[in-house]
Design a protein around this motif. Structure first.
Motif, PDB file in Angstrom:
ATOM      1  N   THR A  57       0.836  -1.203   0.000  1.00 26.73           N
ATOM      2  CA  THR A  57       0.000   0.000   0.000  1.00 26.73           C
ATOM      3  C   THR A  57       0.864   1.244   0.000  1.00 26.73           C
ATOM      4  O   THR A  57       0.373   2.353   0.041  1.00 26.73           O
ATOM      5  CB  THR A  57      -0.906   0.022   1.244  1.00 26.73           C
ATOM      6  OG1 THR A  57      -0.074  -0.038   2.420  1.00 26.73           O
ATOM      7  CG2 THR A  57      -1.852  -1.151   1.238  1.00 26.73           C
ATOM      8  N   HIS A 110       3.606   4.065  -1.425  1.00 29.48           N
ATOM      9  CA  HIS A 110       3.926   4.733  -2.681  1.00 29.48           C
ATOM     10  C   HIS A 110       5.425   4.955  -2.828  1.00 29.48           C
ATOM     11  O   HIS A 110       5.857   5.697  -3.695  1.00 29.48           O
ATOM     12  CB  HIS A 110       3.224   6.094  -2.746  1.00 29.48           C
ATOM     13  CG  HIS A 110       1.733   5.990  -2.689  1.00 29.48           C
ATOM     14  ND1 HIS A 110       0.998   5.421  -3.697  1.00 29.48           N
ATOM     15  CD2 HIS A 110       0.841   6.368  -1.738  1.00 29.48           C
ATOM     16  CE1 HIS A 110      -0.299   5.484  -3.380  1.00 29.48           C
ATOM     17  NE2 HIS A 110      -0.405   6.044  -2.199  1.00 29.48           N
ATOM     18  N   SER A 122      -3.415  -1.652  -8.909  1.00 23.76           N
ATOM     19  CA  SER A 122      -4.635  -0.904  -8.597  1.00 23.76           C
ATOM     20  C   SER A 122      -5.870  -1.654  -9.071  1.00 23.76           C
ATOM     21  O   SER A 122      -6.896  -1.712  -8.381  1.00 23.76           O
ATOM     22  CB  SER A 122      -4.582   0.480  -9.254  1.00 23.76           C
ATOM     23  OG  SER A 122      -3.516   1.246  -8.743  1.00 23.76           O
ATOM     24  N   GLN A 175      -6.604  -4.665  -6.824  1.00 21.45           N
ATOM     25  CA  GLN A 175      -7.133  -4.276  -5.516  1.00 21.45           C
ATOM     26  C   GLN A 175      -8.647  -4.099  -5.586  1.00 21.45           C
ATOM     27  O   GLN A 175      -9.351  -4.372  -4.617  1.00 21.45           O
ATOM     28  CB  GLN A 175      -6.471  -2.981  -5.044  1.00 21.45           C
ATOM     29  CG  GLN A 175      -5.046  -3.180  -4.545  1.00 21.45           C
ATOM     30  CD  GLN A 175      -4.401  -1.896  -4.077  1.00 21.45           C
ATOM     31  OE1 GLN A 175      -5.080  -1.001  -3.602  1.00 21.45           O
ATOM     32  NE2 GLN A 175      -3.094  -1.806  -4.210  1.00 21.45           N
ATOM     33  N   ASP A 212      -4.245   5.389 -11.851  1.00 22.01           N
ATOM     34  CA  ASP A 212      -5.150   5.650 -10.733  1.00 22.01           C
ATOM     35  C   ASP A 212      -5.074   7.151 -10.489  1.00 22.01           C
ATOM     36  O   ASP A 212      -4.303   7.642  -9.664  1.00 22.01           O
ATOM     37  CB  ASP A 212      -4.715   4.857  -9.506  1.00 22.01           C
ATOM     38  CG  ASP A 212      -5.716   4.959  -8.355  1.00 22.01           C
ATOM     39  OD1 ASP A 212      -6.542   5.896  -8.383  1.00 22.01           O
ATOM     40  OD2 ASP A 212      -5.664   4.124  -7.438  1.00 22.01           O
ATOM     41  N   GLU A 261      -7.036   9.579  -9.329  1.00 22.55           N
ATOM     42  CA  GLU A 261      -7.375  10.182  -8.045  1.00 22.55           C
ATOM     43  C   GLU A 261      -6.241   9.985  -7.040  1.00 22.55           C
ATOM     44  O   GLU A 261      -5.852  10.906  -6.311  1.00 22.55           O
ATOM     45  CB  GLU A 261      -8.674   9.574  -7.517  1.00 22.55           C
ATOM     46  CG  GLU A 261      -9.161  10.177  -6.216  1.00 22.55           C
ATOM     47  CD  GLU A 261     -10.482   9.584  -5.759  1.00 22.55           C
ATOM     48  OE1 GLU A 261     -10.807   9.719  -4.567  1.00 22.55           O
ATOM     49  OE2 GLU A 261     -11.188   8.979  -6.597  1.00 22.55           O
ATOM     50  N   ASP A 262      -5.690   8.775  -7.045  1.00 23.03           N
ATOM     51  CA  ASP A 262      -4.593   8.463  -6.132  1.00 23.03           C
ATOM     52  C   ASP A 262      -3.359   9.296  -6.469  1.00 23.03           C
ATOM     53  O   ASP A 262      -2.692   9.827  -5.572  1.00 23.03           O
ATOM     54  CB  ASP A 262      -4.265   6.976  -6.212  1.00 23.03           C
ATOM     55  CG  ASP A 262      -3.049   6.598  -5.386  1.00 23.03           C
ATOM     56  OD1 ASP A 262      -3.178   6.521  -4.155  1.00 23.03           O
ATOM     57  OD2 ASP A 262      -1.975   6.384  -5.980  1.00 23.03           O
ATOM     58  N   ALA A 316      -3.698  12.898  -5.436  1.00 24.03           N
ATOM     59  CA  ALA A 316      -3.496  13.011  -3.988  1.00 24.03           C
ATOM     60  C   ALA A 316      -2.025  12.845  -3.630  1.00 24.03           C
ATOM     61  O   ALA A 316      -1.512  13.504  -2.713  1.00 24.03           O
ATOM     62  CB  ALA A 316      -4.347  11.972  -3.255  1.00 24.03           C
ATOM     63  N   LEU A 317      -1.349  11.976  -4.356  1.00 22.87           N
ATOM     64  CA  LEU A 317       0.067  11.732  -4.106  1.00 22.87           C
ATOM     65  C   LEU A 317       0.892  13.001  -4.295  1.00 22.87           C
ATOM     66  O   LEU A 317       1.864  13.242  -3.581  1.00 22.87           O
ATOM     67  CB  LEU A 317       0.555  10.637  -5.055  1.00 22.87           C
ATOM     68  CG  LEU A 317       1.852   9.912  -4.709  1.00 22.87           C
ATOM     69  CD1 LEU A 317       1.737   9.210  -3.374  1.00 22.87           C
ATOM     70  CD2 LEU A 317       2.181   8.914  -5.813  1.00 22.87           C
ATOM     71  N   SER A 342       1.232  14.884  -1.147  1.00 21.51           N
ATOM     72  CA  SER A 342       1.764  14.168   0.009  1.00 21.51           C
ATOM     73  C   SER A 342       3.023  14.850   0.537  1.00 21.51           C
ATOM     74  O   SER A 342       3.657  15.648  -0.176  1.00 21.51           O
ATOM     75  CB  SER A 342       2.084  12.722  -0.379  1.00 21.51           C
ATOM     76  OG  SER A 342       3.177  12.693  -1.300  1.00 21.51           O
ATOM     77  N   ASP A 385       5.996   9.020  -5.267  1.00 21.05           N
ATOM     78  CA  ASP A 385       5.652  10.274  -4.612  1.00 21.05           C
ATOM     79  C   ASP A 385       6.704  11.347  -4.862  1.00 21.05           C
ATOM     80  O   ASP A 385       6.374  12.531  -5.010  1.00 21.05           O
ATOM     81  CB  ASP A 385       5.407  10.067  -3.108  1.00 21.05           C
ATOM     82  CG  ASP A 385       6.466   9.242  -2.411  1.00 21.05           C
ATOM     83  OD1 ASP A 385       7.476   8.887  -3.058  1.00 21.05           O
ATOM     84  OD2 ASP A 385       6.286   8.933  -1.214  1.00 21.05           O
ATOM     85  N   ASP A 435      -9.620   6.326 -16.363  1.00 18.92           N
ATOM     86  CA  ASP A 435      -8.518   5.944 -15.484  1.00 18.92           C
ATOM     87  C   ASP A 435      -8.299   4.434 -15.533  1.00 18.92           C
ATOM     88  O   ASP A 435      -8.891   3.726 -16.367  1.00 18.92           O
ATOM     89  CB  ASP A 435      -8.773   6.444 -14.065  1.00 18.92           C
ATOM     90  CG  ASP A 435     -10.002   5.798 -13.425  1.00 18.92           C
ATOM     91  OD1 ASP A 435     -10.657   4.936 -14.058  1.00 18.92           O
ATOM     92  OD2 ASP A 435     -10.317   6.162 -12.263  1.00 18.92           O
TER      93      ASP A 435
END
Length: 461
Positions: free
Chosen positions: A16, A18, A31, A34, A230, A232-233, A236-237, A240, A345, A441
């Motif tokens: 999980t 990055h 992804s 999952q 992914d 959205e991920d 967000a990354l 981070s 990241d 995506d």
């Protein structure tokens, strides 16, 4: 509910985090699994003295990995040989670099047989099987020989060459015939799909209705479905802590200059020599921009045992040295060339700090770096994506600045255009690009392919 069995050459360890510097396909498949659940099977990347077929299992978030070790001569003939010295250059239109050796072809077939034998006990009657990429063209046929009647799909992540190039492969007919073991065959673009269709019709004599191919009582459906990230991920990354740190580090090291970034595996298909020459042309034609801009090229080495990869590294070392020797000053280096990979990241922060994302492969099945660059941008002040017309992603990302990567002039002009582009235009282009990336995506790709696979009839004896 039926499980999804994904089979690919390499398997990414379930995590999980990055922090790993995984490739785009590995991240996308992880992804997808999952969400769907199931098993991811493939080569561990490790070498054993004698092939035993013993599996190693690891439980991840939502799925299990199952890996097997290969013998050294398997790796030499199957992976370094047929996959990367024969198929890879040929399918990227570089027949001048393709090597045709019977031992390579024999090792490729042997490993696919071994993988089929090892994977078969993992497969239950209701499972859906999804085989990935050029390393495993014959795997579906080998599973069929072992009594597997499940719905089975194949996805190719690199271009498919036109028939006139494919016929240079001694095993062209056999390779095409193996794909009729699948119920569904997927490609990133309509162009690659039509090249496959044309080859099956012209070389094998298959019949086509535009959506399906039929040959000797077997029918395979074709689908064009570009893979995504992914989104959205990754967005967000980019916010981070490690991404913010790498963003600040890059901005500080830029000292007010505009950064151009390229992130590519060290490979001749990525057009790195041509990219350097285009950047050099820009420096020649725009002396006023010197010291106002620099190119950061991240290019982690790969396939070091293959001679052509050793040659590209040597060529780039010389070219980067020449450019820096000609244009550098005591307080400015025009080209930062780095031969190592970075965690996702950290890359997200680097992308966000770059005024230009330079993605100029000579030929590419898709290219997920282009999508990652867009997803990482600041919506209020986004950078500009410069993208090769010959990347599969160019069919989706039409608001990028599209270029011919073979033309140093076009690359130079595109860099100049991007640096001067008004904020309003940058925002408008980014919004259109990001809308596509968020909509189509990796989960869209997964659902589109598996939904199509669910509509085919399972194979019957």
């Amino acid at each position: 509910m039926s499980r999804l069995i994904v089979i690919s050459n390499r398997v990414a360890a379930p995590t999980t985090s990055h922090s790993g510097a995984q490739g785009g396909l590995a991240v996308a498949l992880s992804s997808a699994l999952q969400e769907a659940g199931g098993i991811w099977f493939g080569w561990s990347g490790e070498v054993t003295e004698e092939f035993t077929g013993q599996l190693s299992f690891q439980r991840g978030e939502g799925y299990t990995t199952a890996t097997v070790d290969l013998e050294e001569h398997d790796v030499e003939e199957y992976y370094d040989g047929y996959a990367n010295r024969t198929l890879w250059p040929l399918f990227h239109y570089r027949i001048d670099l393709a090597e045709y050796e019977r031992s390579f072809a024999g090792g490729y077939q042997r490993v696919n047989e071994r993988l089929a034998e090892t994977a078969r006990p993992l497969i239950e009657p209701e499972d859906r099987i999804w085989i990935q990429d050029y390393h495993m063209f014959p795997l579906g046929e080998e599973l069929r020989k072992r009594g597997c009647r499940n719905r089975m799909g194949f996805f190719l992540h690199i271009p498919w060459p036109p028939p006139r190039l494919l016929t240079t492969l001694p095993e062209a007919r056999e390779l095409l015939e193996t794909l009729f073991a699948y119920d569904l065959v997927g490609f990133h673009t309509e162009e690659w799909l039509r090249s496959f269709e044309e080859g099956a019709v012209n070389i094998l004599g298959a019949t086509s209705d535009g959506e399906t191919l039929s040959l000797n009582g077997r029918t395979v459906r074709m689908i064009a479905s570009p893979i995504g990230i992914d989104a959205e991920d990754f967005t967000a990354l980019a916010a981070s802590p490690r991404a913010r740190l790498s963003f600040r580090q890059m901005r500080d090291s830029a000292v007010g200059r505009d950064m151009i970034v390229g992130v590519d595996r060290l490979d001749y298909s990525k057009g790195l020599e041509e990219r350097f020459l285009g950047y050099e042309r820009f420096l020649q034609e725009h002396p006023e921009e010197r010291k106002e801009v620099f190119l950061l090229q991240i290019a982690p080495p790969s396939r070091a045992a293959v001679e052509t990869y050793q040659k590209i590294r040597t060529a780039l070392d010389g070219l980067s040295g020449r450019i820096n020797g000609a244009y550098a000053d005591i307080d400015w280096v025009p080209l930062r060339y780095v031969n190592q990979g970075y965690p996702r990241d950290v890359l997200a922060g680097i992308y966000r700090a770059a005024r230009i994302g330079l993605v100029t492969p000579l030929r590419d099945g898709l290219n997920l770096v282009a999508k990652e660059y867009v997803a990482a941008q600041d919506p209020e002040d986004p950078g500009v994506l410069i993208l090769s017309r010959f990347a599969g992603a160019a069919e989706q990302l039409t608001e990028a600045v599209l270029v011919n990567p073979y033309s140093a002039e076009e690359i130079s002009d595109a860099i100049a255009l991007a640096l001067k582009m008004p904020r309003e235009e940058r925002v408008a282009r980014w919004q259109a690009l990001n809308e596509n990336i968020q909509r189509e995506d990796v989960f869209w790709w997964l659902r589109r392919f598996t939904s199509a696979l669910d509509t085919v009839e399972a194979m019957v004896d």
